[in-house]
Design an enzyme around this catalytic site. Structure first.
Site, PDB file in Angstrom:
ATOM      1  N   SER A  12       0.670  -1.136   0.033  1.00 54.78           N
ATOM      2  CA  SER A  12       0.026   0.093   0.090  1.00 54.78           C
ATOM      3  C   SER A  12       0.896   1.154   0.141  1.00 54.78           C
ATOM      4  O   SER A  12       1.587   1.362  -0.861  1.00 54.78           O
ATOM      5  CB  SER A  12      -0.882   0.017   1.258  1.00 54.78           C
ATOM      6  OG  SER A  12      -1.966   0.970   1.070  1.00 54.78           O
ATOM      7  N   ASP A  64      -8.427  -6.070  -5.635  1.00 56.61           N
ATOM      8  CA  ASP A  64      -7.921  -4.839  -4.556  1.00 56.61           C
ATOM      9  C   ASP A  64      -9.339  -3.766  -4.903  1.00 56.61           C
ATOM     10  O   ASP A  64      -9.271  -3.184  -5.800  1.00 56.61           O
ATOM     11  CB  ASP A  64      -6.791  -4.219  -5.077  1.00 56.61           C
ATOM     12  CG  ASP A  64      -6.092  -3.220  -4.190  1.00 56.61           C
ATOM     13  OD1 ASP A  64      -6.862  -2.814  -3.294  1.00 56.61           O
ATOM     14  OD2 ASP A  64      -4.768  -2.894  -4.314  1.00 56.61           O
ATOM     15  N   HIS A  81      -6.484  -6.470  -1.500  1.00 53.10           N
ATOM     16  CA  HIS A  81      -5.494  -5.206  -1.263  1.00 53.10           C
ATOM     17  C   HIS A  81      -4.389  -5.795  -0.187  1.00 53.10           C
ATOM     18  O   HIS A  81      -3.146  -5.815  -0.406  1.00 53.10           O
ATOM     19  CB  HIS A  81      -6.182  -4.094  -0.652  1.00 53.10           C
ATOM     20  CG  HIS A  81      -5.020  -2.966  -0.492  1.00 53.10           C
ATOM     21  ND1 HIS A  81      -4.376  -2.330  -1.560  1.00 53.10           N
ATOM     22  CD2 HIS A  81      -4.539  -2.403   0.614  1.00 53.10           C
ATOM     23  CE1 HIS A  81      -3.730  -1.343  -1.267  1.00 53.10           C
ATOM     24  NE2 HIS A  81      -3.670  -1.415   0.042  1.00 53.10           N
TER      25      HIS A  81
END
Length: 354
Positions: free
Chosen positions: A171, A265, A296
């Protein structure tokens, strides 16, 4: 039916998800990685049980311990200069290949992946960059000199084998990892997990350089039926020439990059960002692992799918996406690929296994 519960033995932060209003969107994360395991209880029932009661007796049951560090592992708190984190060192004299481990927009210090990587023979610095100790509580900008200081600190350690190191990030941490690979010569192997190839939300500064972020369009947030935030549409299109100045200059990457993408995601279009970064790089310097149905938060194998969770700084839970079986397969396959990638480009790790 097999019912699985994880019962940690120590800190409150490690308590498992309970299907109750006050804990409905809590993410199961091991905090005290060196102190105790998760205890996983497996129970087999005759037929499907959506909810079990005291009258339901399992046909069979057993318990297993999930440890996040191997025997003899050393955890060293790091508070040197500006750098804050925890260094995990395998037993033995070393030297070991060095890795910096980064997480994302929740901030704080998350150590479970660092412990697992160190248990496979790497010297791993779990690095915090905001919302921890005396670091800024919120992330106003990414100061790349902080990450450069962390890289130099790790490589100075007598048990760390240079001259290069690896970085693993997910991320926001993946965004940082790609920027480190582009600007810091110490970084020779980068694992980018569901990130971006552009600055988003916060600018990056490094010496006299400033890379502006792509703007958010908060009016595009989607509210799901459970009141969670789906942020998959809040970014401006990175292919718009107006945002070219926000791109991380992936063409400057000297080492190798492994891009790991979950195609389900719901945080942002990770596959698009990976493809945009790879288009700027020589084909031999990068590789893409793309997993249909994975969300994700692609984590080490055995980690439960977290498709929605609360996160620091957001008023509502956030949707991460993912389908249980596909996500589990992605975690199993990608973890082996990540370890092999780091060993290939940093040199062989120690032989101990967890």
């Amino acid at each position: 039916m097999v019912e699985v519960t994880a019962t940690p033995q120590s800190s409150l932060a490690d308590r498992p998800v309970q299907v109750q209003p006050d804990t409905l969107f809590r993410r199961l994360v091991k905090r005290d990685v060196a102190g105790s395991p998760f205890v996983v209880r497996l129970e087999v029932f005759d037929g499907l049980r959506l909810v079990t009661g005291p009258q339901d007796q399992p046909l069979a049951s057993c318990e297993a311990e999930r440890w996040y560090v191997g025997p003899g592992m050393q955890r060293v708190p790091i508070r040197e200069g500006r750098v804050r984190g925890a260094l995990f060192l395998p037993p033995g004299p070393g030297p070991f290949p060095g890795v910096i481990d980064l997480f994302g927009g929740a901030g704080g210090l998350i150590e479970f992946r660092a412990g697992l990587l160190a248990s496979r023979g790497f010297a791993v610095l779990a690095l915090a960059f905001f919302a921890y100790d005396d670091l800024p509580r919120t992330l106003a900008q990414l100061d790349l000199e902080y990450f450069e200081e962390a890289a130099e600190l790790l490589l100075r350690h007598p048990k760390v084998r240079g001259p290069g190191l690896g970085v693993v990030g997910v991320s926001k941490g993946a965004e940082v990892a790609l920027a480190m690979a582009a600007f810091l010569p110490q970084v020779v192997a980068t694992v980018w997990i569901n990130g971006t190839a552009f600055l988003h939300g916060n600018p990056l500064v490094y010496k006299d350089l400033r890379i502006p972020p792509i703007p958010y369009y908060t009016e595009r947030v989607i509210f799901t039926e459970v009141g969670a935030l789906d942020n998959s549409a809040i970014f401006a299109d990175p292919r718009d020439p107006a945002y070219s100045a926000s791109a991380i200059p992936a063409e400057k990457v000297r080492g190798k990059v492994l891009f790991v993408v979950g195609e389900a995601d719901r945080s942002f279009n990770s596959k698009l960002f990976a493809e945009l970064a790879m288009a700027r790089m020589p084909p031999e310097s990068c590789r893409l692992l793309s997993y249909p149905g994975a969300g994700h938060l692609i984590e080490p194998p055995g980690s439960p799918l977290c498709s929605i969770s609360s996160i620091r700084g957001t008023p509502r839970p956030v949707v991460w996406g993912g389908e249980a079986q596909a996500h589990a397969r992605a975690q199993e396959h990608s973890w082996q690929e990540i370890v092999q990638f780091l060993e290939l480009h940093l040199g062989p790790a120690a032989t101990m296994k967890l």
